[in-house]
Write a protein that holds these residues in place. Structure first.
Motif, short mmCIF file in Angstrom:
data_model
loop_
_atom_site.label_atom_id
_atom_site.label_comp_id
_atom_site.label_asym_id
_atom_site.label_seq_id
_atom_site.Cartn_x
_atom_site.Cartn_y
_atom_site.Cartn_z
N SER A 2 0.78 -1.22 0.00
CA SER A 2 0.00 0.00 0.00
C SER A 2 0.82 1.27 0.00
CB SER A 2 -0.94 0.01 1.20
OG SER A 2 -0.19 -0.04 2.39
N ASP A 30 -0.41 0.79 -4.90
CA ASP A 30 -1.62 1.51 -4.50
C ASP A 30 -1.35 2.95 -4.09
OD1 ASP A 30 -3.02 -0.84 -4.85
OD2 ASP A 30 -2.85 -1.43 -2.75
N ASN A 66 -2.87 8.68 -6.71
CA ASN A 66 -2.30 7.84 -5.65
C ASN A 66 -0.86 8.23 -5.29
OD1 ASN A 66 -1.40 6.84 -8.17
ND2 ASN A 66 -1.10 4.79 -7.34
#
Length: 162
Positions: A2, A30, A66
């Motif tokens: 992440s 991500d 992102n």
């Protein structure tokens, strides 16, 4: 994964090669944190302040939802820990970059054992571009529009007029 810390040096100035790496990494992870180093080295004196470099990076990368851009002025390992990143992503332009990058990766593995270092190579059309070369060409009045974002080109022109 992440969170990824992307550390492409001082980003002075951010080039199309840098943004290419971040854009491609943004498809793989991500969440990316682009970490802009605040400390100059003996061989690299920044053209822009840390705040200006972070701002320019933010503008150039603003189309990537992102991606965040953050400054850091301590050890990269400390920054990575604070961000809870799992990966340090670095760019490799040429074989000549490898020895230094290998040493950094080995040191970071000692400082933050749970964090991996990964490498991406730039697209072929950006492999020869470096911030230092872009600064030199711009300082000598050359056209750098093929190497940097228009906002960066304008900032360089403004800074070098002084």
């Amino acid at each position: 994964m992440s969170v990824v810390a992307v550390y492409p040096g001082t980003f002075d100035p951010i080039t199309n090669g840098h943004s290419d790496l971040v854009e491609r990494a943004a498809k793989l992870f991500d969440h990316l944190i682009v970490a802009v180093a605040g400390y100059p080295s003996a061989s690299k004196q920044p053209t822009f302040t840390l705040s200006e470099r972070v701002g320019l990076c933010g503008e150039v990368l603003s189309h990537l939802p992102n991606v965040e851009v953050h400054p850091f002025e301590n050890l990269l390992a400390e920054f990575v820990n604070r961000c809870e990143a799992q990966v340090i992503l670095r760019g490799l332009r040429a074989v000549s970059d490898f020895e230094h990058e290998f040493q950094l990766a080995s040191m970071n593995r000692q400082l933050v054992p749970g964090v991996e270092t990964m490498f991406l190579t730039p697209a072929e059309q950006y492999a020869y571009i470096s911030s230092s070369l872009v600064r030199e060409v711009a300082a000598l009045g050359g056209d750098v529009s093929r190497f940097v974002h228009p906002r960066v080109q304008a900032a360089l022109a403004e800074r070098l007029r002084r």
